[in-house]
Design a protein around this motif. Structure first.
Motif, PDB file in Angstrom:
ATOM      1  N   UNK A  91      23.709 -29.414 -38.565  1.00 32.00           N
ATOM      2  CA  UNK A  91      23.858 -28.007 -38.797  1.00 32.00           C
ATOM      3  C   UNK A  91      24.772 -27.388 -37.728  1.00 32.00           C
ATOM      4  N   UNK A  92      24.634 -27.835 -36.503  1.00 29.16           N
ATOM      5  CA  UNK A  92      25.450 -27.278 -35.426  1.00 29.16           C
ATOM      6  C   UNK A  92      26.921 -27.628 -35.627  1.00 29.16           C
ATOM      7  N   UNK A  93      27.190 -28.838 -36.083  1.00 29.12           N
ATOM      8  CA  UNK A  93      28.578 -29.242 -36.328  1.00 29.12           C
ATOM      9  C   UNK A  93      29.185 -28.400 -37.439  1.00 29.12           C
ATOM     10  N   UNK A  94      28.431 -28.161 -38.506  1.00 28.40           N
ATOM     11  CA  UNK A  94      28.932 -27.347 -39.613  1.00 28.40           C
ATOM     12  C   UNK A  94      29.178 -25.905 -39.174  1.00 28.40           C
ATOM     13  N   UNK A  95      28.306 -25.362 -38.347  1.00 28.70           N
ATOM     14  CA  UNK A  95      28.513 -24.006 -37.844  1.00 28.70           C
ATOM     15  C   UNK A  95      29.750 -23.926 -36.949  1.00 28.70           C
ATOM     16  N   UNK A  96      29.931 -24.927 -36.116  1.00 27.53           N
ATOM     17  CA  UNK A  96      31.108 -24.938 -35.245  1.00 27.53           C
ATOM     18  C   UNK A  96      32.394 -25.056 -36.062  1.00 27.53           C
ATOM     19  N   UNK A  97      32.356 -25.807 -37.136  1.00 25.20           N
ATOM     20  CA  UNK A  97      33.528 -25.901 -38.003  1.00 25.20           C
ATOM     21  C   UNK A  97      33.856 -24.539 -38.602  1.00 25.20           C
ATOM     22  N   UNK A  98      32.834 -23.792 -38.983  1.00 24.13           N
ATOM     23  CA  UNK A  98      33.051 -22.459 -39.529  1.00 24.13           C
ATOM     24  C   UNK A  98      33.569 -21.479 -38.490  1.00 24.13           C
ATOM     25  N   UNK A  99      33.137 -21.641 -37.254  1.00 14.71           N
ATOM     26  CA  UNK A  99      33.595 -20.739 -36.206  1.00 14.71           C
ATOM     27  C   UNK A  99      35.015 -21.049 -35.748  1.00 14.71           C
ATOM     28  N   UNK A 100      35.519 -22.212 -36.087  1.00 13.27           N
ATOM     29  CA  UNK A 100      36.876 -22.594 -35.687  1.00 13.27           C
ATOM     30  C   UNK A 100      37.900 -22.451 -36.793  1.00 13.27           C
ATOM     31  N   UNK A 114      32.729 -36.655 -38.238  1.00 16.51           N
ATOM     32  CA  UNK A 114      31.409 -36.834 -37.626  1.00 16.51           C
ATOM     33  C   UNK A 114      30.313 -36.319 -38.535  1.00 16.51           C
ATOM     34  N   UNK A 115      30.550 -35.201 -39.194  1.00 18.53           N
ATOM     35  CA  UNK A 115      29.562 -34.643 -40.117  1.00 18.53           C
ATOM     36  C   UNK A 115      29.333 -35.575 -41.301  1.00 18.53           C
ATOM     37  N   UNK A 116      30.395 -36.129 -41.858  1.00 17.51           N
ATOM     38  CA  UNK A 116      30.251 -37.082 -42.965  1.00 17.51           C
ATOM     39  C   UNK A 116      29.537 -38.344 -42.505  1.00 17.51           C
ATOM     40  N   UNK A 117      29.861 -38.792 -41.303  1.00 20.75           N
ATOM     41  CA  UNK A 117      29.240 -39.995 -40.760  1.00 20.75           C
ATOM     42  C   UNK A 117      27.735 -39.799 -40.574  1.00 20.75           C
ATOM     43  N   UNK A 118      27.338 -38.656 -40.051  1.00 19.96           N
ATOM     44  CA  UNK A 118      25.915 -38.368 -39.858  1.00 19.96           C
ATOM     45  C   UNK A 118      25.224 -38.147 -41.200  1.00 19.96           C
TER      46      UNK A 118
END
Length: 67
Positions: free
Chosen positions: A1-10, A47-51
């Motif tokens: 969830x944190x990775x997805x949020x960071x992607x949205x913030x960038x 990384x998100x796909x891998x996880x």
């Protein structure tokens, strides 16, 4: 969830982190900053796909704590 949020913030259109960098580096055009984040954005996507495909990676540390 944190990775997805960071992607949205960038990424555009929100890109809050990009506008923070723009405020710090005033002489750098916004287009240059957005072009600079794409390699990191794709690395986060990988990384998100891998996880997502191998959830045991994300659960490795919590499972070792409770053994």
């Amino acid at each position: 969830m944190v990775i997805a949020l960071e992607m949205g913030l960038n990424s555009p259109p929100v890109g809050i982190n990009v506008f923070v960098v723009k405020g710090i580096a005033e002489g750098v055009p916004l287009n240059t900053i957005f072009r600079g984040i794409w390699p990191f954005w794709f690395a986060m996507l990988a990384a998100l796909c891998f996880v997502f495909l191998l959830p045991d990676i994300a659960l490795l540390l919590p499972t070792t704590m409770f053994r």
